[in-house]
Design a protein around this motif. Structure first.
Motif, PDB file in Angstrom:
ATOM      1  N   THR A  42     -48.019  23.301 -12.185  1.00  0.00           N
ATOM      2  CA  THR A  42     -47.578  24.778 -11.861  1.00  0.00           C
ATOM      3  C   THR A  42     -46.956  24.525 -10.757  1.00  0.00           C
ATOM      4  OG1 THR A  42     -46.660  26.849 -12.069  1.00  0.00           O
ATOM      5  CG2 THR A  42     -49.245  26.102 -11.088  1.00  0.00           C
ATOM      6  N   ASP A  43     -46.091  25.426 -10.114  1.00  0.00           N
ATOM      7  CA  ASP A  43     -45.038  25.183  -8.829  1.00  0.00           C
ATOM      8  C   ASP A  43     -45.804  26.371  -8.515  1.00  0.00           C
ATOM      9  OD1 ASP A  43     -44.114  25.064  -6.422  1.00  0.00           O
ATOM     10  OD2 ASP A  43     -42.374  25.390  -7.397  1.00  0.00           O
ATOM     11  N   ALA A  44     -46.324  26.813  -6.873  1.00  0.00           N
ATOM     12  CA  ALA A  44     -47.197  27.397  -6.926  1.00  0.00           C
ATOM     13  C   ALA A  44     -46.586  28.533  -5.821  1.00  0.00           C
ATOM     14  CB  ALA A  44     -48.376  27.196  -5.743  1.00  0.00           C
ATOM     15  N   LEU A  60     -52.935  28.179  -5.027  1.00  0.00           N
ATOM     16  CA  LEU A  60     -52.906  29.141  -6.659  1.00  0.00           C
ATOM     17  C   LEU A  60     -53.825  30.503  -5.480  1.00  0.00           C
ATOM     18  CD1 LEU A  60     -52.021  29.806  -9.412  1.00  0.00           C
ATOM     19  CD2 LEU A  60     -50.499  28.914  -7.143  1.00  0.00           C
ATOM     20  N   ARG A  61     -54.540  29.402  -4.450  1.00  0.00           N
ATOM     21  CA  ARG A  61     -55.470  29.847  -3.848  1.00  0.00           C
ATOM     22  C   ARG A  61     -55.283  30.539  -2.576  1.00  0.00           C
ATOM     23  NH1 ARG A  61     -61.408  27.133  -4.106  1.00  0.00           N
ATOM     24  NH2 ARG A  61     -60.451  25.178  -4.090  1.00  0.00           N
ATOM     25  N   GLN A  71     -55.846  26.531 -12.154  1.00  0.00           N
ATOM     26  CA  GLN A  71     -54.789  27.114 -12.862  1.00  0.00           C
ATOM     27  C   GLN A  71     -53.792  26.374 -12.934  1.00  0.00           C
ATOM     28  OE1 GLN A  71     -53.661  31.479 -11.289  1.00  0.00           O
ATOM     29  NE2 GLN A  71     -55.338  32.063 -12.563  1.00  0.00           N
ATOM     30  N   ALA A  72     -53.174  25.538 -11.299  1.00  0.00           N
ATOM     31  CA  ALA A  72     -52.499  24.689 -11.182  1.00  0.00           C
ATOM     32  C   ALA A  72     -52.670  23.344 -11.229  1.00  0.00           C
ATOM     33  CB  ALA A  72     -51.499  24.746  -8.867  1.00  0.00           C
ATOM     34  N   LEU A  73     -53.776  22.939 -10.794  1.00  0.00           N
ATOM     35  CA  LEU A  73     -54.368  21.360 -10.558  1.00  0.00           C
ATOM     36  C   LEU A  73     -54.833  21.114 -11.539  1.00  0.00           C
ATOM     37  CD1 LEU A  73     -54.645  21.150  -6.805  1.00  0.00           C
ATOM     38  CD2 LEU A  73     -52.385  20.710  -7.881  1.00  0.00           C
TER      39      LEU A  73
END
Length: 193
Positions: free
Chosen positions: A82-84, A111-112, A5-7
């Motif tokens: 995205t910025d977590a 995001l984990r 989701q983020a990387l």
């Protein structure tokens, strides 16, 4: 390539003559090429060579110097999608019995959950002034609340600032002076005179 989701993590095999520093210099260009704001480049260092002994030790240690040399051939390009921490992170659920091998403390960039292995280890939290050390400490105390209330965990806190960091937790802990067992004790250091 690995995505979540983020990387996005791209594994790039370097050709002969390339160095990781060349990728580091153009990280802004790489991020722009992928339509993102941030990109990072890192390499992994090889493991330490084993200690050899015995009849073949001299020959094997010479082979190990070649096998374990610090010349990376692979570069990992991490593109942040995205910025977590753009939104406020909701507090994690506190279990009644904490799992000391995996205490959830924070949210990572991917995001984990960032988890701390506390069982049979020493933990040192360090950083510059106003870098968030107190947040890590209070997250750890919050993750241990289930064990504190059940009597499984007993906190001993050393506060070098004279109880400035942990004074507010003393009254809210189940070991208040009205209780017989005191799981929360603070020790403050005094300045040299």
């Amino acid at each position: 390539m690995r995505s979540d989701q983020a990387l996005d993590v791209l594994t790039v095999r370097m050709v002969r003559g390339q160095t990781p520093e060349e990728f580091h210099r153009v990280t802004a260009n790489l991020a722009y090429a992928f339509g993102r704001r941030h990109a990072r480049v890192y390499t992994e260092r090889p493991d330490q060579p084993p200690t050899r002994s015995g009849y073949w030790a001299l020959l094997l240690s010479a082979v190990d110097r070649l096998r374990y040399r610090d010349r990376p051939s692979v570069v990992y390009l991490v593109i942040v999608r995205t910025d977590a921490l753009r939104t406020v992170v909701e507090p994690f659920d506190v279990p009644t019995v904490p799992n000391f091998t995996s205490l959830p403390l924070a949210r990572r960039e991917d995001l984990r959950h960032w988890r701390l292995h506390l069982l049979a280890t020493h933990v040192l939290i360090g950083g510059a002034t106003r870098s968030g050390k107190g947040s890590v400490l209070w997250s750890l105390v919050r993750a241990l609340v289930g064990g504190i209330t059940s009597g499984l965990v007993r906190l001993w806190v050393i506060d070098p600032k004279g109880s400035m960091e942990f004074a507010m937790g003393r009254r809210s802990s189940p070991g208040s002076p009205a209780s017989h067992s005191r799981p929360w004790r603070t020790c403050s250091t005094r300045p040299w005179t």
